[in-house]
Scaffold this motif. Sequence first.
Motif, PDB file in Angstrom:
ATOM      1  N   UNK A 102     -32.088  39.972 -14.687  1.00 47.30           N
ATOM      2  CA  UNK A 102     -31.910  41.170 -13.870  1.00 47.30           C
ATOM      3  C   UNK A 102     -30.598  41.893 -14.189  1.00 47.30           C
ATOM      4  N   UNK A 103     -30.590  43.169 -13.911  1.00 40.38           N
ATOM      5  CA  UNK A 103     -29.354  43.921 -13.966  1.00 40.38           C
ATOM      6  C   UNK A 103     -28.398  43.362 -12.916  1.00 40.38           C
ATOM      7  N   UNK A 104     -27.144  43.170 -13.290  1.00 36.56           N
ATOM      8  CA  UNK A 104     -26.136  42.654 -12.370  1.00 36.56           C
ATOM      9  C   UNK A 104     -25.162  43.777 -12.019  1.00 36.56           C
ATOM     10  N   UNK A 107     -13.743  44.482 -20.413  1.00 33.51           N
ATOM     11  CA  UNK A 107     -13.882  45.739 -21.153  1.00 33.51           C
ATOM     12  C   UNK A 107     -14.456  46.848 -20.277  1.00 33.51           C
ATOM     13  N   UNK A 108     -14.902  46.516 -19.061  1.00 36.69           N
ATOM     14  CA  UNK A 108     -15.447  47.512 -18.139  1.00 36.69           C
ATOM     15  C   UNK A 108     -16.957  47.570 -18.103  1.00 36.69           C
ATOM     16  N   UNK A 109     -17.621  46.917 -19.061  1.00 35.63           N
ATOM     17  CA  UNK A 109     -19.083  46.935 -19.087  1.00 35.63           C
ATOM     18  C   UNK A 109     -19.646  45.936 -18.071  1.00 35.63           C
ATOM     19  N   UNK A 110     -20.897  46.170 -17.621  1.00 36.90           N
ATOM     20  CA  UNK A 110     -21.526  45.189 -16.721  1.00 36.90           C
ATOM     21  C   UNK A 110     -21.828  43.890 -17.451  1.00 36.90           C
ATOM     22  N   UNK A 143     -19.344  38.141  -5.525  1.00 40.24           N
ATOM     23  CA  UNK A 143     -19.224  37.789  -6.932  1.00 40.24           C
ATOM     24  C   UNK A 143     -20.082  38.726  -7.789  1.00 40.24           C
ATOM     25  N   UNK A 144     -21.288  39.005  -7.317  1.00 36.45           N
ATOM     26  CA  UNK A 144     -22.196  39.869  -8.065  1.00 36.45           C
ATOM     27  C   UNK A 144     -23.372  40.247  -7.187  1.00 36.45           C
ATOM     28  N   UNK A 145     -24.004  41.377  -7.512  1.00 34.67           N
ATOM     29  CA  UNK A 145     -25.226  41.810  -6.828  1.00 34.67           C
ATOM     30  C   UNK A 145     -26.311  41.962  -7.886  1.00 34.67           C
ATOM     31  N   UNK A 146     -27.447  41.317  -7.660  1.00 34.60           N
ATOM     32  CA  UNK A 146     -28.570  41.470  -8.575  1.00 34.60           C
ATOM     33  C   UNK A 146     -29.422  42.661  -8.146  1.00 34.60           C
ATOM     34  N   UNK A 147     -30.007  43.337  -9.137  1.00 33.93           N
ATOM     35  CA  UNK A 147     -30.760  44.549  -8.866  1.00 33.93           C
ATOM     36  C   UNK A 147     -31.948  44.370  -7.946  1.00 33.93           C
ATOM     37  N   UNK A 148     -32.484  43.134  -7.862  1.00 36.99           N
ATOM     38  CA  UNK A 148     -33.642  42.882  -6.999  1.00 36.99           C
ATOM     39  C   UNK A 148     -33.213  42.367  -5.626  1.00 36.99           C
TER      40      UNK A 148
END
Length: 301
Positions: free
Chosen positions: A141-143, A150-153, A5-10
């Motif tokens: 956190x960055x995901x 729209x293509x953005x994170x 589903x998603x990966x967190x930067x940490x």
Amino acid sequence: MGFIEAIFGASATVIKRIRTAQQLVRNYIAGLVDEVLQERVAENQPASNPTPVTVNIQIDIKNIGIEETDLEKKWSRDGSLKQSDIEKLEELKKQREDKFEQWQKAKTQEVVTEQATNPDTYETSFLNNDKVHILQFQMGQVVLEKRCVCGRPMILQHRNRADGSIFLLSDFFWSCVGYYNNQCRGTQSFQTQDIGLMHKANILELQLSNTELSQSFTRPLIQKTVVRLRQHLREEDKDILCPIHHVPMVLREKDKSNHSNIVLDMFYLQCPHFQCKQIVKLKSLAQIAAFLHRKEERGIL
């Protein structure tokens, strides 16, 4: 990576469509190993690198930000810019977005390599209403691997509960980073069934329920936590990036007149870029624990 589903930067990963921990570990780790090895061969990357690619890219983004700041300060001071300076500013913004795209790809590679090669250092928590603090631990956190139409994170958010009631899993949602510069207001609901989070093991706060974590935060512990947080004022948090400028945000403390000595209303992270108003409030015990883990490798307990 269709079940991610998603990966967190940490280094935490939201996994969907799973029913058992055994299934998760077997399928996910095996898949990561295959993909990481294939990507290394395809890109001719070395097995290890003493300086992560993400570090060098972040240095480039910071340098771009310094040039931007010089021009923006000139604009603020003089009230206008020459056409050549305006064009330069637009070019710097494009360079920053291109570098951030490179950073996301490199960071994804870094996270999945870590998880694939060190599976014993991770564990799985299945998310439900009693585990919402595990999601709050990831807030700000960055995901990676989670894109808006729209293509953005996107980043993880939750709706406010002004009455102070306990958060539910259904309160969480994904929001496009384009919201922060008025380019997109896309949102997606957070899946609430058959969902798990693979995260670092041995994090005591994540072994407790949300209620147990709240009850454990006694007055002596609150006082110690405030002291520890103040030791990190003006320090960067490399895992919490400004959604506009993509630089690490910096820990700040509110003026005493604005927080009434309530620890969940005292501290926040702010973008250091010139005149940027982007902040991430540390408004839950899980967020404070996560910040301290990133800085000291130990949380609030």
